[in-house]
Scaffold this motif. Structure first.
Motif, short mmCIF file in Angstrom:
data_model
loop_
_atom_site.label_atom_id
_atom_site.label_comp_id
_atom_site.label_asym_id
_atom_site.label_seq_id
_atom_site.Cartn_x
_atom_site.Cartn_y
_atom_site.Cartn_z
N ARG A 1 56.97 32.08 36.50
CA ARG A 1 56.28 31.82 35.23
C ARG A 1 55.15 30.81 35.35
O ARG A 1 54.14 30.93 34.66
CB ARG A 1 57.27 31.29 34.18
N GLU A 2 55.33 29.79 36.22
CA GLU A 2 54.45 28.63 36.14
C GLU A 2 53.83 28.16 37.45
O GLU A 2 53.06 27.20 37.45
CB GLU A 2 55.23 27.45 35.54
N PHE A 3 54.16 28.79 38.57
CA PHE A 3 53.68 28.27 39.85
C PHE A 3 53.08 29.42 40.66
O PHE A 3 51.94 29.79 40.45
CB PHE A 3 54.84 27.55 40.56
N ILE A 4 53.83 30.02 41.53
CA ILE A 4 53.30 31.11 42.35
C ILE A 4 52.91 32.30 41.48
O ILE A 4 51.91 32.96 41.74
CB ILE A 4 54.28 31.49 43.47
N GLY A 5 53.65 32.54 40.42
CA GLY A 5 53.35 33.67 39.52
C GLY A 5 52.02 33.54 38.81
O GLY A 5 51.50 34.54 38.31
N VAL A 6 51.47 32.34 38.75
CA VAL A 6 50.14 32.16 38.14
C VAL A 6 49.12 31.78 39.21
O VAL A 6 48.13 31.11 38.94
CB VAL A 6 50.16 31.12 36.98
N ARG A 7 49.40 32.23 40.42
CA ARG A 7 48.48 32.09 41.55
C ARG A 7 48.06 30.63 41.81
O ARG A 7 46.87 30.33 41.94
CB ARG A 7 47.27 33.00 41.38
N VAL A 8 49.07 29.75 41.88
CA VAL A 8 48.79 28.35 42.12
C VAL A 8 48.04 28.16 43.44
O VAL A 8 48.21 28.94 44.39
CB VAL A 8 50.10 27.51 42.14
N SER A 9 47.19 27.16 43.47
CA SER A 9 46.59 26.70 44.72
C SER A 9 46.71 25.19 44.73
O SER A 9 46.56 24.53 43.70
CB SER A 9 45.13 27.15 44.84
N LEU A 10 47.03 24.66 45.90
CA LEU A 10 47.22 23.23 46.06
C LEU A 10 46.31 22.72 47.16
O LEU A 10 46.47 23.09 48.32
CB LEU A 10 48.68 22.91 46.41
N GLU A 11 45.36 21.88 46.79
CA GLU A 11 44.49 21.24 47.77
C GLU A 11 44.95 19.79 47.88
O GLU A 11 44.77 18.99 46.95
CB GLU A 11 43.04 21.29 47.33
N ILE A 12 45.57 19.46 49.00
CA ILE A 12 46.12 18.12 49.19
C ILE A 12 44.97 17.15 49.44
O ILE A 12 44.13 17.35 50.32
CB ILE A 12 47.11 18.09 50.37
N THR A 13 44.94 16.08 48.63
CA THR A 13 43.87 15.09 48.73
C THR A 13 44.37 13.74 49.21
O THR A 13 43.57 12.84 49.50
CB THR A 13 43.16 14.92 47.38
N GLY A 14 45.69 13.55 49.29
CA GLY A 14 46.25 12.31 49.78
C GLY A 14 47.74 12.44 50.01
O GLY A 14 48.39 13.26 49.39
N VAL A 15 48.25 11.61 50.92
CA VAL A 15 49.68 11.63 51.25
C VAL A 15 50.15 10.20 51.46
O VAL A 15 49.48 9.42 52.14
CB VAL A 15 49.95 12.44 52.54
#
Length: 107
Positions: A53-67
């Motif tokens: 419903r809310e993550f992979i199903g809505v084609r999430v993309s994650l660009e990591i900017t800090g760790v």
């Protein structure tokens, strides 16, 4: 340069960015939990429903900017994109061996 994430965390992020729901779910412990702004989803079935419903199903993309973090807990700052929430967010991961036991999402 951004610090490296531990392998189990990087595997979850990579699976999410590929749209690989099974790979994403395989990265959690048996009783793994996603805490999405205070709403908790525990176990494979509940995490799948949330993700569909809310993550992979809505084609999430994650660009990591800090760790930050060490040992068993890491926080990744990410620019979130896709067809759901878009904007900056913090993802805190609790690592248990080769898997993630908890992923917490906050502003």
């Amino acid at each position: 340069m951004i610090a490296a994430l531990p392998t189990p965390v990087q595997a979850l992020i990579d699976a999410a960015n590929r749209g690989d729901t099974e790979g994403f779910l395989d990265g959690f412990t048996e009783h793994g939990t996603v805490d999405d702004w205070g709403r908790e989803f525990r176990g494979r079935s509940a995490i799948r429903g949330w993700s569909d419903r809310e993550f992979i199903g809505v084609r999430v993309s994650l660009e990591i900017t800090g760790v930050t973090g060490s040992g068993a807990e890491y926080t990744a700052t990410a620019q979130v994109g896709g067809d759901g929430f878009n904007g900056p967010s913090h993802f805190t991961f609790e690592v248990d061996g080769a898997l993630v036991s908890r992923m917490t999402i906050r502003a």
